[in-house]
Design an enzyme around this catalytic site. Structure first.
Site, short mmCIF file in Angstrom:
data_model
loop_
_atom_site.label_atom_id
_atom_site.label_comp_id
_atom_site.label_asym_id
_atom_site.label_seq_id
_atom_site.Cartn_x
_atom_site.Cartn_y
_atom_site.Cartn_z
N SER A 50 -3.92 5.41 -11.87
CA SER A 50 -3.68 3.84 -11.32
C SER A 50 -4.96 3.36 -11.85
O SER A 50 -5.52 3.47 -12.79
CB SER A 50 -4.43 3.79 -9.92
OG SER A 50 -5.90 4.82 -9.80
N ASP A 84 0.29 3.69 -11.98
CA ASP A 84 0.02 3.50 -10.89
C ASP A 84 -0.48 1.88 -10.11
O ASP A 84 -1.65 1.73 -10.12
CB ASP A 84 0.45 4.58 -10.21
CG ASP A 84 0.52 4.56 -8.60
OD1 ASP A 84 1.70 4.40 -7.97
OD2 ASP A 84 -0.91 4.86 -6.83
N HIS A 85 0.13 1.14 -9.24
CA HIS A 85 -0.28 0.40 -8.87
C HIS A 85 -0.91 -0.54 -9.71
O HIS A 85 -2.14 -1.03 -9.57
CB HIS A 85 -0.89 0.53 -7.67
CG HIS A 85 -0.99 0.99 -6.13
ND1 HIS A 85 -0.43 -0.27 -5.25
CD2 HIS A 85 -0.39 2.47 -6.33
CE1 HIS A 85 0.30 0.81 -4.72
NE2 HIS A 85 0.33 2.13 -4.55
N ASP A 106 2.36 -3.52 -8.31
CA ASP A 106 2.35 -4.34 -7.76
C ASP A 106 1.89 -5.19 -7.57
O ASP A 106 0.74 -6.16 -7.52
CB ASP A 106 0.83 -3.20 -6.95
CG ASP A 106 0.72 -3.28 -5.68
OD1 ASP A 106 1.59 -4.17 -4.66
OD2 ASP A 106 -0.13 -2.73 -4.93
N GLU A 136 7.12 -2.26 -4.93
CA GLU A 136 6.17 -2.13 -3.56
C GLU A 136 6.83 -3.19 -2.34
O GLU A 136 6.12 -4.31 -3.22
CB GLU A 136 4.83 -1.98 -2.56
CG GLU A 136 4.93 -1.75 -1.47
CD GLU A 136 3.43 -1.53 -1.51
OE1 GLU A 136 2.80 -1.39 -0.84
OE2 GLU A 136 2.18 -0.12 -2.77
N HIS A 183 -2.49 4.38 2.39
CA HIS A 183 -3.56 4.88 1.77
C HIS A 183 -4.41 5.75 2.19
O HIS A 183 -4.77 5.26 3.12
CB HIS A 183 -3.93 4.05 0.49
CG HIS A 183 -1.88 3.12 -0.54
ND1 HIS A 183 -1.69 2.71 -0.14
CD2 HIS A 183 -1.62 4.10 -1.16
CE1 HIS A 183 -0.34 2.46 -0.84
NE2 HIS A 183 -0.94 3.43 -1.78
N HIS A 211 4.50 5.79 -0.05
CA HIS A 211 2.90 6.04 -0.81
C HIS A 211 2.09 6.17 0.92
O HIS A 211 2.65 6.46 1.60
CB HIS A 211 2.23 4.82 -1.32
CG HIS A 211 3.17 4.12 -2.04
ND1 HIS A 211 2.06 3.50 -3.11
CD2 HIS A 211 3.98 4.49 -3.53
CE1 HIS A 211 2.57 3.30 -4.25
NE2 HIS A 211 4.14 3.57 -4.34
N GLY A 212 1.17 6.78 0.50
CA GLY A 212 -0.18 7.36 0.75
C GLY A 212 0.42 8.40 2.36
O GLY A 212 0.42 8.71 2.93
N THR A 236 -4.74 10.86 -2.09
CA THR A 236 -6.55 11.77 -1.32
C THR A 236 -6.80 12.77 -1.31
O THR A 236 -7.57 13.45 -1.48
CB THR A 236 -6.13 10.75 -0.18
OG1 THR A 236 -6.59 9.30 -0.93
CG2 THR A 236 -7.69 10.92 0.59
#
Length: 286
Positions: A50, A84-85, A106, A136, A183, A211-212, A236
């Protein structure tokens, strides 16, 4: 194993009742754990770096990119590399020379019109360089310390008609949608809107991304895949596994100063977490 492209992994699982797991890398040990977990599960996976992870490494993509490239090329299962992001145009343009075959650009915090404009520009650049571009629409929430969005808050869910128009206007190759996950969840208590996922799948011609997923229970992930999700992002859960194992080791061995002694169990716990997720996300065909 030859490093593969994200698009190849996504194409391989579409219409198969499976999905591809994508796991976030912060350190070399994360990458090693993802590869080990994927090998144990006998499943392909995506290693994601990320923009926040790049910032952690002093804003330099090169060293962590070299590490994940080396780990992926040495693995016994197909692995792909993904940024990512990404909000930085400079980081977006670094994807191709550093070996990444896909990027999640993003622009979700921008208004709809500005989001479309910025994302379409990123897509044009990506396609010129053979890069798959994910974006997204809606807000998953919980990123960078933000609180999770309430289920009924404006923007907390992706509208299928708007999603269809967004994909047509931007040309994105995959779409991350807001369907009830968040997230940075450390407990697996999220309840997804599976009817909405099915409506999005019917409306949108590109793969859908969740996501998340760290906060989503196994049965919810399986139902989400059955309803139309193709790429499942996990971050996470790996950090929780690593930190828990390191903390437990140091509490039991407080005089330890050699980091290899406590990093090793952290890495092993992350590998087991990856394996468990992949057995849900991408079970081997029977």
């Amino acid at each position: 194993m030859v490093l593969v492209r994200t698009g190849e992994l996504i194409a391989a699982v579409q219409e198969s009742g499976r999905a591809v797991g994508a796991f976030n890398v912060i350190t070399l040990e994360h990458a090693e754990a993802i590869a080990a977990g994927a090998e144990a599960a006998g499943a392909p996976a995506i290693l994601q770096v990320s923009e926040n992870a790049v910032k952690f490494h002093g804003g330099r993509l090169g060293p962590i990119a070299a590490a994940v490239n080396a780990v992926a090329r040495a693995a016994a299962v197909p692995l792909a590399l993904h940024l990512d992001h990404i909000t930085s145009p400079e980081l977006l343009r670094a994807a191709h020379p550093e070996g990444f075959s896909s990027v999640m650009f993003d622009a979700s915090k921008l208004g709809y019109g500005d989001n479309v404009k910025a994302t379409a520009e990123a897509v044009r650049w990506g396609h010129r360089h053979g890069i798959l571009v994910e974006s997204e629409l809606g807000q998953v929430g919980g990123k960078d310390g933000e609180p999770p969005l309430d289920a009924h808050a404006p923007g907390a869910r992706t509208d299928p008609a708007e999603a269809a128009a967004y994909v047509a206007d931007t040309g994105v190759d995959a779409l991350a949608v807001a369907v009830g996950s968040s997230h940075a969840m450390t407990e697996r208590t999220a309840a997804l809107d599976h009817a909405l996922i099915a409506r999005l799948r019917a409306a949108v011609p590109v793969p859908l991304v969740l996501h998340g997923s760290s906060g989503v229970p196994d049965e919810e992930i399986r139902a989400a895949i059955a309803a139309g999700m193709t790429k499942i992002n996990v971050g996470t859960a790996l950090n929780s596994a690593f930190t828990g194992a390191v903390r437990a080791f140091l509490e039991a061995h407080p005089s330890t100063v050699d980091p290899r002694k406590y990093i090793a169990p952290g890495r092993e716990e992350m590998a087991q977490t990856v394996e468990r997720f992949l057995r849900v996300v991408s079970p081997c065909p029977r």
